[in-house]
Each structure stands twice: as structure tokens, then as C-alpha cells.
Design an enzyme around this catalytic site. Structure first.
Site, PDB file in Angstrom:
ATOM      1  N   HIS A  83      -5.878 -16.365  -8.241  1.00 13.17           N
ATOM      2  CA  HIS A  83      -4.468 -15.991  -8.391  1.00 13.17           C
ATOM      3  C   HIS A  83      -4.116 -14.992  -7.293  1.00 13.17           C
ATOM      4  CE1 HIS A  83      -3.999 -17.062 -12.969  1.00 13.17           C
ATOM      5  NE2 HIS A  83      -4.348 -18.088 -12.213  1.00 13.17           N
ATOM      6  N   GLU A 132      -2.805 -12.138  -7.281  1.00  8.91           N
ATOM      7  CA  GLU A 132      -3.193 -10.745  -7.549  1.00  8.91           C
ATOM      8  C   GLU A 132      -4.676 -10.514  -7.270  1.00  8.91           C
ATOM      9  OE1 GLU A 132      -1.557 -12.893  -9.561  1.00  8.91           O
ATOM     10  OE2 GLU A 132      -0.595 -11.830 -11.209  1.00  8.91           O
ATOM     11  N   CYS A 168      -1.042 -12.613 -15.471  1.00 13.16           N
ATOM     12  CA  CYS A 168      -1.717 -13.154 -16.653  1.00 13.16           C
ATOM     13  C   CYS A 168      -2.728 -12.120 -17.151  1.00 13.16           C
ATOM     14  CB  CYS A 168      -2.418 -14.467 -16.291  1.00 13.16           C
ATOM     15  SG  CYS A 168      -3.861 -14.270 -15.241  1.00 13.16           S
ATOM     16  N   CYS A 183      -5.462 -11.201 -14.555  1.00 14.09           N
ATOM     17  CA  CYS A 183      -4.991 -10.344 -13.472  1.00 14.09           C
ATOM     18  C   CYS A 183      -4.632  -8.950 -13.983  1.00 14.09           C
ATOM     19  CB  CYS A 183      -3.805 -10.991 -12.768  1.00 14.09           C
ATOM     20  SG  CYS A 183      -4.286 -12.484 -11.866  1.00 14.09           S
TER      21      CYS A 183
END
Ligand SMILES: [Zn+2]
Length: 142
Positions: A46, A48, A76, A79
Site C-alpha cells: 500500500h 503508506e 486500512c 497501514c
């Protein structure tokens, strides 16, 4: 956040779900990234996570104390946990994610007793633009 939005657009151009993230430290952008899960065949890639890894490499530390993260979509749970572990000072995010978010939706990780560091959270920063980029991306895929 403009740079994070640009990273989101570049992610979309690569066929990735358009989410972008930027780390700012001492008033300077030190790292920026977009989603790379498909490119890397890595569900943890992701935006992040990618940007935190890059920022930690640049700073030479496993933590980013005093640094701030800008991301176009509500992080999420995975993260949010990484943001907590990295000791980021502030989290600025764009669009809310009622289906997959873990900050103001879902498990609300930063409010849990098992969360030992919570950043200051600022939501809906350019949220409309961030949501629009996601909407366009998924509309084209239908
Ligand atoms: Zn995530």
C-alpha cells in the site's frame, strides 16, 4: 496533499488502485509513493507502507518521530498499525473509506488499548479530489 494526489494519479496510470502518500519531515517532503501491490505482487505494498519504508531508509531509522504522513485515502488497519509503529506525528488523509478504513471506520486502531502511539489525525484533506480519482478509476474498470 497535492503531491499525494499526483502519486495517486500515477498509480492509476500503472493500473494500481489510485492511492498516494507523502512523508514530510522538518518541513520537507522526504518520500512519496503510490500503491504498488500489483506491480510488486505484494499485498502489503500500500502507498503508506511503501512511503514509510522509503522514508525510514532515507532517515536511517526504523521510526519517523516528528514526521507527518499525507495519504489520499483513509488508511486500512495494516497501514494504521504501521503508522503507529513508525511513531509518525500527524496523519492527514483525504477521502474516508467506510469499507476498508481502520482509522475512523472499522477497528479504529488508534483508539484501541493495544495501540501504543496514535498520531494526530486530520481527515478530509482534499477529500473530494481523492474520492474523485478513485471513482474515475473504478468507473473505467466496469
Ligand atoms: Zn493500507
Amino acid at each position: 496533499m497535492d503531491l499525494a494526489l499526483e502519486e495517486a494519479r500515477m498509480a492509476a496510470a500503472r493500473g494500481e488502485v489510485p492511492v498516494g502518500a507523502v512523508v514530510v519531515f522538518n518541513g520537507e517532503v522526504i518520500a512519496s509513493a503510490g500503491n504498488r501491490t500489483r506491480e510488486l505482487n505484494d499485498v502489503t505494498a500500500h502507498a503508506e507502507i511503501v512511503v514509510i519504508r522509503e522514508a525510514c531508509r532515507i532517515v536511517g531509522d526504523e521510526r519517523l518521530i516528528g514526521a507527518d504522513l499525507y495519504v489520499t485515502l483513509e488508511p486500512c488497519t495494516m497501514c494504521a498499525t504501521a503508522i503507529s509503529f513508525a511513531r509518525l506525528r500527524r496523519l492527514y488523509y483525504g477521502a474516508e473509506d467506510p469499507k476498508g478504513g481502520g482509522v475512523d471506520n472499522g477497528v479504529r486502531f488508534f483508539s484501541q488499548p493495544t495501540c501504543h502511539h496514535a498520531p494526530d489525525v486530520y481527515s478530509d484533506i482534499s477529500g473530494q479530489s481523492a474520492a474523485e480519482i478513485l471513482r474515475e478509476f473504478f468507473a473505467e474498470r466496469r
